[in-house]
Design an enzyme around this catalytic site. Structure first.
Site, mmCIF file in Angstrom:
data_model
loop_
_atom_site.group_PDB
_atom_site.id
_atom_site.type_symbol
_atom_site.label_atom_id
_atom_site.label_comp_id
_atom_site.label_asym_id
_atom_site.label_seq_id
_atom_site.Cartn_x
_atom_site.Cartn_y
_atom_site.Cartn_z
ATOM 1 N N ARG B 68 0.816 -1.231 0.000
ATOM 2 C CA ARG B 68 0.000 0.000 0.000
ATOM 3 C C ARG B 68 0.837 1.263 0.000
ATOM 4 O O ARG B 68 0.316 2.354 0.212
ATOM 5 C CB ARG B 68 -0.974 0.018 1.193
ATOM 6 C CG ARG B 68 -1.879 -1.194 1.298
ATOM 7 C CD ARG B 68 -2.723 -1.387 0.063
ATOM 8 N NE ARG B 68 -3.765 -2.406 0.289
ATOM 9 C CZ ARG B 68 -4.528 -2.894 -0.675
ATOM 10 N NH1 ARG B 68 -4.366 -2.486 -1.919
ATOM 11 N NH2 ARG B 68 -5.449 -3.793 -0.416
ATOM 12 N N ASP B 309 -0.857 -13.196 -1.820
ATOM 13 C CA ASP B 309 -1.812 -12.228 -2.363
ATOM 14 C C ASP B 309 -2.255 -11.276 -1.253
ATOM 15 O O ASP B 309 -3.440 -10.996 -1.069
ATOM 16 C CB ASP B 309 -3.017 -12.930 -2.990
ATOM 17 C CG ASP B 309 -3.869 -11.985 -3.829
ATOM 18 O OD1 ASP B 309 -3.402 -10.870 -4.113
ATOM 19 O OD2 ASP B 309 -5.002 -12.359 -4.179
ATOM 20 N N HIS B 313 -6.108 -3.943 4.449
ATOM 21 C CA HIS B 313 -7.104 -2.877 4.329
ATOM 22 C C HIS B 313 -7.313 -2.185 5.666
ATOM 23 O O HIS B 313 -7.125 -2.782 6.726
ATOM 24 C CB HIS B 313 -8.457 -3.454 3.886
ATOM 25 C CG HIS B 313 -8.532 -3.754 2.412
ATOM 26 N ND1 HIS B 313 -8.429 -2.780 1.457
ATOM 27 C CD2 HIS B 313 -8.700 -4.927 1.751
ATOM 28 C CE1 HIS B 313 -8.529 -3.335 0.265
ATOM 29 N NE2 HIS B 313 -8.693 -4.644 0.403
#
Lengths: 322, 427
Positions: B68, B309, B313
């Site tokens: 991110r 993967d 979040h």
């Protein structure tokens, strides 16, 4: 992030309705209780003063993220006849359009000390999500979420069938049309199975039927004449105009020719078959006017029963202990 | 430079690349492996790291990790996700190009690589974007990206505009000498889907993503791989049929490889029931049959790598109606225990499982990692295969807590992770 299944989310520890989100997981006796309660409310709607004080002092919020006339109006009338205060919020033109998150919208209205949310939303699972987030004293009633469920519509349809046919066990039922996109169809199938009808068929072009229909406990038929053979109840589904532009069907004309309910086709069903439609109707697309307005049609009764059935659900959902 | 001489003793060394599985010491000097399984006569350790009962493995190589950073630091940073990766035994990981800005310039590629080294203290490999800004139409400057340290180029999860662009992108990759990483999905068939088009989506009324969205894209790519001769890697397969198509292509001698996300080997469409947003992933969780056949393809080596993967979040990302939630799981720290679960369930032997986490993924991108060669950098994962732990707060390092395994018991835990002979994680 709660992923509780329908049963645990909807019922309190004594098996009473806490939320009404889906027919899934509800017992036959509970569905019968809803219909019996609705039966007792039908007399209220005939009285000069059409009110009972069951929800006096309660605030019911109609939270519609998707436009609706019929469902919102009958919910509003049902709540008012139970003496509740009703607040109509049309979110489609309100807060989320300004960028507010769904959860913030819910939290804000919740802070106004309301007791019940009646929710309509364009995405499947919306009512589940909201029910998992609200304070314990608030009930959530699903007034339609995406393609998932429209359980109050299913219950008013069951109520209509019971009024017309009495017993569910011997009935053969056909659902015709756009089952793929229909929340009404999914809820009706669950309710019909729970109430123990003998057979459910779904009839439509392959493009408008969901994959693995057999896992829903129904038989898929692609020919309308064949599918209507000997059925007691025909439930027509609305065909939305946008299906033509996205390659689901070639034209309204061809659709009506293959799947439109006409008097000739209706003759394949049992002589006393009833024809239902959740509305709004596309005359000449899924149903011929002579059938929609004919003696087999119970379409207006469905609308009429919408009020006592929704009164029943609202009142039962406020009785559950936290 | 790290001149320390370290002896790792008491462990079982498993190095699938060199078919080593033996007890014995592993000796490190100047950050490099000196000897595997024995101690040379002239080796005098400054430090002894005793790891009784533990497995000493090459550090894991993870082909798909979203940190991110840059662009979405509210979800995770190189510091937080680097710590999570190190705690998961991962010493090398690839970052897909869908950062903000996209990895389509040497500047972004170098930023990730250098900050990876400095902040995360791991080998962070940026995957270059196949097209500029991942716009699907204009080729990125692949040679410059290669010079900046990108070991491959890829489409992240964004489809290319046409088969012509795909063909040109493949051809240009060949001349740039870069392999291509593809996440195969036909955008038209995927449409607005958010769950596998199967019985669960039918019941829940969720718009479905058909298996054909994957197989059609794999078929299209395979035809163009054959046409162009590009070295291609399919990332995060979800369907049995796609795995079979890749197996057939490999048998015909096409230069193709594949990986699978660890969650696809454990979860299925059933886990989405109840609208569980934590199981909202892309590609979607599919059927039990798909899961079983992906496991078989993994065991047969058709799928040569398992990736995390990893997609951390913030809380809000999963707090919405299912279709509106952001897909992905935080998975770095569960990669090892969930892979060991496959060993316990008899899908793979322990050395085979470790191969899928080390030399398997490394060889697909030609990376000099994932093996214990004397002289190679001492990138190691040392783990206790029997340690039982619970997925909960004090044990968790990723900024994202979006995992459906939260609260579960896990077996197998990393005790130390070393990069260049330096301890970057100590459990």
């Amino acid at each position: 992030m709660c992923a509780a299944n329908a049963t645990t989310l909807q019922l309190d520890s004594s098996g009473n309705l806490r939320h009404f989100l889906s027919i899934e997981g509800l017992s036959r006796s509970l569905l019968v209780r809803i219909m019996d309660t609705a039966e007792s409310f039908t007399s209220v709607t005939r009285q000069a003063v059409k009110k009972v004080p069951l929800l006096r002092g309660k605030t019911v919020v109609n939270l519609f993220f998707e436009t609706s006339t019929r469902t919102r109006t009958t919910f509003e009338l049902a709540a008012k006849r139970l003496s509740a205060d009703v607040l109509n919020i049309n979110i489609a033109t309100s807060a989320t359009a300004k960028g507010e998150s769904l959860l913030d919208t819910i939290r804000n209205i919740e802070a106004m000390q309301v007791d019940m949310f009646v929710v309509r939303h364009a995405e499947s699972g919306a009512a589940h999500f909201i029910a998992g987030q609200v304070a314990p004293h608030i009930s959530v009633i699903n007034a339609g979420d995406g393609r998932h469920a429209h359980p109050t519509q299913a219950m008013l349809d069951m109520f209509t069938i019971r009024r017309m046919k009495g017993d569910f066990a011997p009935l053969k039922v056909a659902l015709v049309g756009d089952v793929l996109h229909s929340r009404v169809a999914r809820s009706e199938i669950l309710a019909l199975r729970t109430l123990g009808v003998s057979e459910i068929r779904v009839i439509g072009p392959r493009t408008l039927l969901p994959v693995h229909p057999e896992t829903l406990g129904v038989r898929a038929v692609s020919d309308l004449d064949q599918g209507l053979e000997g059925v007691d109840v025909i439930m027509m589904l609305r065909l939305q105009k946008e299906r033509m532009s996205s390659a689901f069907i070639p034209s309204e004309h061809e659709y009506f020719a293959r799947f439109g309910l006409t008097e000739t086709r209706l003759a394949k069903a049992k002589p006393d078959a009833i024809v239902m439609h959740p509305g709004p109707i596309n005359r000449g697309v899924e149903i011929d006017s002579r059938v929609a307005d004919g003696p087999h049609s119970v379409i207006l009764q469905q609308v009429n029963f919408g009020i006592p059935v929704r009164m029943a659900i609202l009142s039962l959902a406020t009785q559950a202990g936290a | 430079m790290n001149h320390e001489r370290i002896r790792i003793s008491g462990g079982r060394i498993i190095d699938p690349a060199n078919q080593i599985d033996r007890d014995g010491p592993l000796c490190i000097a100047d950050g490099r492996i000196v000897a595997v399984g024995y101690q040379p006569d002239d080796f005098v350790p400054d430090r002894d790291l005793a790891v009784p009962g533990c497995i000493v493995s090459p550090g894991f190589v993870d082909l798909c990790v979203r940190v991110r950073e840059p662009g979405q630091e509210h979800k995770g940073t190189l510091a937080s996700e680097g710590a999570a990766a190190a705690a998961g035994g991962i010493t090398t990981f690839c970052v897909p190009p869908d950062t903000i800005p996209v990895i389509d310039t040497p500047a972004v590629a170098r930023l990730l690589k250098e900050r990876g080294q400095r902040v995360a203290r791991l080998r962070v490999l940026p995957i270059g974007a196949l097209t500029r800004g991942l716009n699907g139409t204009d080729l990125s400057e692949m040679s410059a990206l290669k010079d900046a340290g990108c070991p491959a180029v890829g489409n992240a999860s964004v489809p290319l505009a046409s088969s012509l662009v795909l063909r040109r992108a493949f051809e240009y990759s060949v001349s740039s000498g870069l392999p291509v990483i593809l996440r195969p999905e036909d955008p038209a068939l995927r449409d607005r889907g958010c769950a596998h088009e199967g019985s669960i989506a039918t019941r829940l009324g969720l718009p479905g993503i058909p298996e054909a969205a994957e197989t059609v894209a794999v078929a299209q790519s395979l035809a163009l791989i054959e046409h162009t001769g590009v070295r291609a890697h399919f990332g995060r397969l979800s369907s049995a049929r796609a795995a079979r198509m890749i197996a057939e292509a490999q048998q015909r001698g096409l230069p193709v490889s594949a990986d699978v996300a660890i969650h696809q080997l454990h979860l299925t469409e059933e886990d989405v029931d109840g609208f569980d947003a934590l199981c909202h992933v892309e590609p979607p969780l599919r059927t039990v049959t798909d899961r079983e056949r992906l496991r078989s393809a993994l065991a047969e080596g058709v799928i040569g790598a398992i990736c995390s993967d990893h997609q951390p979040h913030d809380l809000d990302a999963k707090l919405d109606v299912f279709a509106a939630t952001e897909p992905g799981m935080a998975a770095l720290e569960t990669l090892l225990p969930l892979t060991l679960r496959l060993v316990n369930e008899g899908v793979l032997s322990l050395p085979e499982a470790l191969a899928r986490l080390t030399c398997g993924p490394a060889s697909m991108l030609g990376l000099p990692a994932g093996r214990l060669d004397p002289g190679a950098p001492a990138d190691l994962c040392i783990f206790d295969p029997r340690a039982c732990w619970r997925l909960e707060d004090p044990n968790w390092r990723s900024a994202g807590r979006n995992t459906p395994f939260w609260g579960q018991s896990m077996i197998g835990r990393v005790t130390s992770t070393l990069v260049d002979g330096k301890v970057v994680f100590q459990g």
